[in-house]
Design an enzyme around this catalytic site. Structure first.
Site, PDB file in Angstrom:
ATOM      1  N   HIS A 189       6.230   0.327  -9.753  1.00  0.00           N
ATOM      2  CA  HIS A 189       5.660   1.275  -8.782  1.00  0.00           C
ATOM      3  C   HIS A 189       6.585   1.326  -7.562  1.00  0.00           C
ATOM      4  O   HIS A 189       7.076   0.291  -7.113  1.00  0.00           O
ATOM      5  CB  HIS A 189       4.250   0.833  -8.368  1.00  0.00           C
ATOM      6  CG  HIS A 189       3.520   1.857  -7.550  1.00  0.00           C
ATOM      7  ND1 HIS A 189       3.742   2.027  -6.206  1.00  0.00           N
ATOM      8  CD2 HIS A 189       2.590   2.793  -7.892  1.00  0.00           C
ATOM      9  CE1 HIS A 189       2.981   3.013  -5.751  1.00  0.00           C
ATOM     10  NE2 HIS A 189       2.264   3.494  -6.757  1.00  0.00           N
ATOM     11  N   CYS A 226      -5.928  10.398   2.466  1.00  0.00           N
ATOM     12  CA  CYS A 226      -5.994   9.354   3.485  1.00  0.00           C
ATOM     13  C   CYS A 226      -5.011   9.726   4.596  1.00  0.00           C
ATOM     14  O   CYS A 226      -4.237  10.684   4.468  1.00  0.00           O
ATOM     15  CB  CYS A 226      -5.605   8.012   2.880  1.00  0.00           C
ATOM     16  SG  CYS A 226      -3.895   8.024   2.243  1.00  0.00           S
ATOM     17  N   GLU A 277       6.129   1.652  -4.437  1.00  0.00           N
ATOM     18  CA  GLU A 277       5.739   0.822  -3.292  1.00  0.00           C
ATOM     19  C   GLU A 277       6.169  -0.636  -3.502  1.00  0.00           C
ATOM     20  O   GLU A 277       6.652  -1.297  -2.579  1.00  0.00           O
ATOM     21  CB  GLU A 277       4.221   0.881  -3.042  1.00  0.00           C
ATOM     22  CG  GLU A 277       3.847   0.072  -1.806  1.00  0.00           C
ATOM     23  CD  GLU A 277       2.353  -0.103  -1.587  1.00  0.00           C
ATOM     24  OE1 GLU A 277       1.967  -1.143  -1.024  1.00  0.00           O
ATOM     25  OE2 GLU A 277       1.571   0.800  -1.970  1.00  0.00           O
TER      26      GLU A 277
END
Length: 310
Positions: free
Chosen positions: A127, A15, A129
């Site tokens: 995680h 991405c 993030e």
């Protein structure tokens, strides 16, 4: 009978945020020379990380491992305010490779927090993030991982409550959790655009289409990659056998026994070279043809930070 045809999901693989993050490390190496320190794996892919290590990147978790005055890159997953402050205090030359779509969530949290909001965050505990987003505020952000967690959340107040999500979740699971959040807190503020990113959504939509037409789905991605794991999980939910491989060596011929059509996709952090190697291995197992699905063409591009532009 072995495989006859490989059907390639569209879109798949890198991405824009991953592309940019890898570019930042490569540009930093070219401009400042090795070593360049990177906090956490730049993206969750073994091949990418090993490739950058061979070029002189050093991956660390703790900023104490970085010598004074060094160049440091924050990974695509983003970091907490505390990590940013520590990097400033230690005087590192910092390039932030946080995905702009993760950054958007950080800015929303910071802005609403100043307005007195508390938050429900939908995401996976541990995680990076999630740690980065939750670390944008000192308190008042409550993590929910599944529907059953929603009942256990007790914000200090419900007048000003907002919901945010990790960008790489299962779109369907997140929608189900969001429903439960809205039922419990009917006046909760939702983001104008969902936080789950375009690439996560597109790759999951492609797997839904792929799963209708194939007997087995192979996902190229590393075990730590949230969005890759979600692709394999989604195919299984749709009733198709699904396996995730870090590289072609992990393919097992018995997965393909009696399967004539193989669906192939890759998570947002998996490079195309790995997909090509998987195709070659599948052909060695007897697959004859490769066909690309029709799908969305992604045109998103994110610029490099100032000071690294070519």
């Amino acid at each position: 009978m072995g495989p006859q045809e490989i059907l390639l999901a569209e879109p798949r693989g890198f991405c824009a945020g991953v592309d940019r993050a890898i570019d930042i490390v490569e540009h930093a190496l070219a401009k400042f020379g090795a070593p360049i320190y990177v906090r956490h794996e730049i993206v969750h892919n073994t091949f990418v990380v090993n490739d950058l290590k061979s070029k002189g990147a050093i991956f660390i978790e703790d900023l104490a491992e970085v010598p004074p005055g060094a160049t440091l890159v924050f990974s695509a997953h983003g970091v907490s305010k505390a990590v940013k402050q520590e990097a400033d205090a230690r005087g590192f030359h910092v390039f932030d490779a946080t995905c702009p779509l993760v950054n958007k969530v950080h800015m929303e949290v910071a802005k609403l927090s100043r307005e007195g909001y508390e938050f429900i965050m939908i995401g996976h505990k541990g995680h990076p993030e999630v740690e980065g987003t939750m670390g944008q505020v000192d308190r008042g952000i409550h993590l929910v991982e599944e529907v059953s967690d929603v009942a256990r959340v007790h914000p200090g107040q419900t007048e000003r409550l907002a919901v945010v999500t990790q960008t790489t979740l299962s779109v369907d699971d997140a929608a189900e959790i969001m429903e439960a959040v809205k039922q419990r807190f009917p006046s909760i503020r939702q983001p104008k655009q969902q936080d789950i990113c375009y690439a996560t959504q597109n790759r999951q939509d492609a797997v839904k289409m792929l799963s209708r037409d194939v007997d087995v789905v192979i996902v190229v991605g590393s075990p730590t990659s949230s969005n890759s794991n979600r692709l394999a999980e989604l195919a299984r939910k749709l009733g198709v056998d699904s396996y995730m491989v870090d590289n072609a060596d992990e393919l097992q011929p018995q997965w393909l026994e009696g399967k004539s059509r193989i669906g192939l996709t890759a998570g947002a952090s998996a490079p195309d070279v790995l997909v090509q190697e998987v195709i070659a291995r599948l052909k060695s197992f007897g697959a004859l043809a490769v066909r690309r699905m029709e799908g969305i063409q992604e045109t998103v591009k994110f610029p490099l930070p100032k000071g690294l532009k070519a």
